[in-house]
Write a protein that holds these residues in place. Structure first.
Motif, PDB file in Angstrom:
ATOM      1  N   ASN A  36      58.218  61.953   3.736  1.00 45.42           N
ATOM      2  CA  ASN A  36      58.393  60.518   4.000  1.00 45.42           C
ATOM      3  C   ASN A  36      59.529  59.903   3.182  1.00 45.42           C
ATOM      4  N   SER A  37      60.576  60.663   3.016  1.00 46.95           N
ATOM      5  CA  SER A  37      61.763  60.115   2.355  1.00 46.95           C
ATOM      6  C   SER A  37      62.351  58.990   3.193  1.00 46.95           C
ATOM      7  N   TYR A  38      62.868  57.969   2.514  1.00 48.43           N
ATOM      8  CA  TYR A  38      63.568  56.900   3.236  1.00 48.43           C
ATOM      9  C   TYR A  38      64.945  57.357   3.722  1.00 48.43           C
ATOM     10  N   TYR A  39      65.393  58.509   3.214  1.00 44.44           N
ATOM     11  CA  TYR A  39      66.782  58.908   3.451  1.00 44.44           C
ATOM     12  C   TYR A  39      66.856  60.354   3.952  1.00 44.44           C
ATOM     13  N   SER A  40      67.782  60.572   4.878  1.00 47.43           N
ATOM     14  CA  SER A  40      67.999  61.919   5.386  1.00 47.43           C
ATOM     15  C   SER A  40      69.463  62.340   5.317  1.00 47.43           C
ATOM     16  N   ASP A 121      75.975  56.551 -10.048  1.00 49.85           N
ATOM     17  CA  ASP A 121      75.393  55.387  -9.390  1.00 49.85           C
ATOM     18  C   ASP A 121      74.881  55.838  -8.029  1.00 49.85           C
ATOM     19  N   LEU A 122      73.671  55.419  -7.680  1.00 52.80           N
ATOM     20  CA  LEU A 122      73.071  55.823  -6.415  1.00 52.80           C
ATOM     21  C   LEU A 122      72.823  54.591  -5.548  1.00 52.80           C
ATOM     22  N   TYR A 123      73.334  54.635  -4.320  1.00 57.24           N
ATOM     23  CA  TYR A 123      73.233  53.509  -3.397  1.00 57.24           C
ATOM     24  C   TYR A 123      72.442  53.922  -2.158  1.00 57.24           C
ATOM     25  N   GLY A 124      71.667  52.975  -1.622  1.00 51.84           N
ATOM     26  CA  GLY A 124      70.936  53.195  -0.381  1.00 51.84           C
ATOM     27  C   GLY A 124      71.422  52.263   0.700  1.00 51.84           C
ATOM     28  N   SER A 168      61.996  57.826  -2.560  1.00 53.97           N
ATOM     29  CA  SER A 168      60.943  56.847  -2.256  1.00 53.97           C
ATOM     30  C   SER A 168      61.305  55.440  -2.728  1.00 53.97           C
ATOM     31  N   LYS A 169      62.574  55.238  -3.113  1.00 58.55           N
ATOM     32  CA  LYS A 169      63.012  53.931  -3.618  1.00 58.55           C
ATOM     33  C   LYS A 169      63.893  53.232  -2.592  1.00 58.55           C
ATOM     34  N   LEU A 170      63.625  51.949  -2.403  1.00 57.20           N
ATOM     35  CA  LEU A 170      64.467  51.127  -1.547  1.00 57.20           C
ATOM     36  C   LEU A 170      65.446  50.339  -2.416  1.00 57.20           C
TER      37      LEU A 170
END
Length: 330
Positions: A36-40, A121-124, A168-170
């Protein structure tokens, strides 16, 4: 004379061996998938001011080996990310802006210390833009009789945890950036700093990089006296007394001339191609910070300097984020 020649030849052989000794760095890309990762998708942008990975020490004689990337860190990091997600991952995008990824080892009489430095730095993704999820700037310290394998393993474990926890972070920030904005992080961040946006610098004594980069001097009631082009005496204008406690001074600006404080006194600096550059002395002793900085700047030879508590003159520049002195040779 024969002894001198033999010594010189031996030094040349040792230097050549050190200069050529390398070892490939590889991330451990084995991973337990996170559901259930928010990112792929992950894009890695390599923004390292100095791309050197640093060095390790191997074998019974602690031979210095410079770490190399036969497979780029970008590819290795992407491979690990893809193994950390599964088919339940949502269609979000991550961008990792890599600032630092480097190693150093220091050997003492009965122990070793290994240092792994990581900054990123990590961006979503939000819509068509990106928002910061997390900033990381840390040093992992490993101690023991032989730290090389443990230090390299810790670098993989650290990055695995960093990526896995982000899934799992937005994004929680408010500034929305484009991919181009993130790729141009250095220019974008410098434009926010007065130091990098003026041609005339503010006269004054600066006790920290924080005040220097904002061009807000801590003290202005001073006078410099010179020997040639070099400052020799700093005095208080009111009392005309010499200011003797100069260790706490980071920089001085006098009539648009910048002088930075090094371990052997103040040296002139100038703004060239959007960087503050100078020839400066670096105290390369073997404590944690100096050892790490030295290894990043000067590779294996820097490690030898670090172990000898030496002081060397090098082409340096300011890290615009931290104000630390780093190699000007990218």
């Amino acid at each position: 004379m024969k002894k001198i020649i033999l010594s010189l030849l031996l030094s040349a052989v040792i230097y050549g061996a050190i200069a050529q000794a390398t070892q490939e760095y590889r991330l451990d890309t084995t991973a337990t998938p996170v559901s259930n990762s928010y990112y792929s998708h992950l894009t890695v942008i390599d923004g390292r001011m100095n791309p050197a990975l640093g060095y390790i020490q191997t074998g019974a004689f602690n031979t210095y080996r410079i770490l190399t990337e036969n497979i780029s860190l970008k590819e290795q990091m992407t491979e690990l990310f893809l193994k950390t997600i599964d088919n339940t991952a949502k269609d979000g995008n991550l961008i990792l802006y890599l600032r630092n990824f480097s190693f150093a080892e220091i050997t003492k009489a009965t122990s070793e210390k290994g240092y792994f430095s990581f900054a990123a730095d990590l961006y979503g993704s939000i819509g068509t833009g990106y928002v910061l999820i997390e900033k990381m700037d840390t040093v992992v310290v490993v101690k023991g009789l032989d730290v090389t394998k443990k230090m390299l393993a810790e670098s993989s474990n650290f990055y695995k945890h960093f990526i896995a926890s982000a899934l799992s972070k937005l994004p929680a920030g408010s500034e929305i950036l484009s991919t181009e904005d993130i790729a141009n992080t250095v220019t974008r961040e410098k434009r926010k700093l007065p130091l990098y946006n003026v041609d005339t610098f503010t006269n004054g004594i600066y006790y920290s990089y924080e005040t220097f980069k904002h061009q807000q001097p801590d003290y202005t009631n001073f006078e410099l006296k010179y020997a040639g082009d070099m400052p020799m005496r700093i005095s208080d204008k009111t009392t005309n007394k010499k200011i003797t406690n100069t260790k706490n001074i980071y920089a001085i600006v006098d009539n648009n001339r910048i002088f930075l404080n090094t371990v052997k006194g103040f040296v002139p600096a100038s703004k060239v191609n959007d960087d503050i550059v100078f020839k400066g002395y670096v105290n390369v002793n073997a404590d944690q910070k100096d050892a790490l900085v030295t290894s990043i700047m000067f590779g294996a030879i820097g490690a030898i300097i670090a172990s000898s508590n030496n002081v060397e003159l090098h082409d340096l520049m300011l890290d615009y984020n931290t104000g630390k002195f780093i190699s000007a040779k990218k």
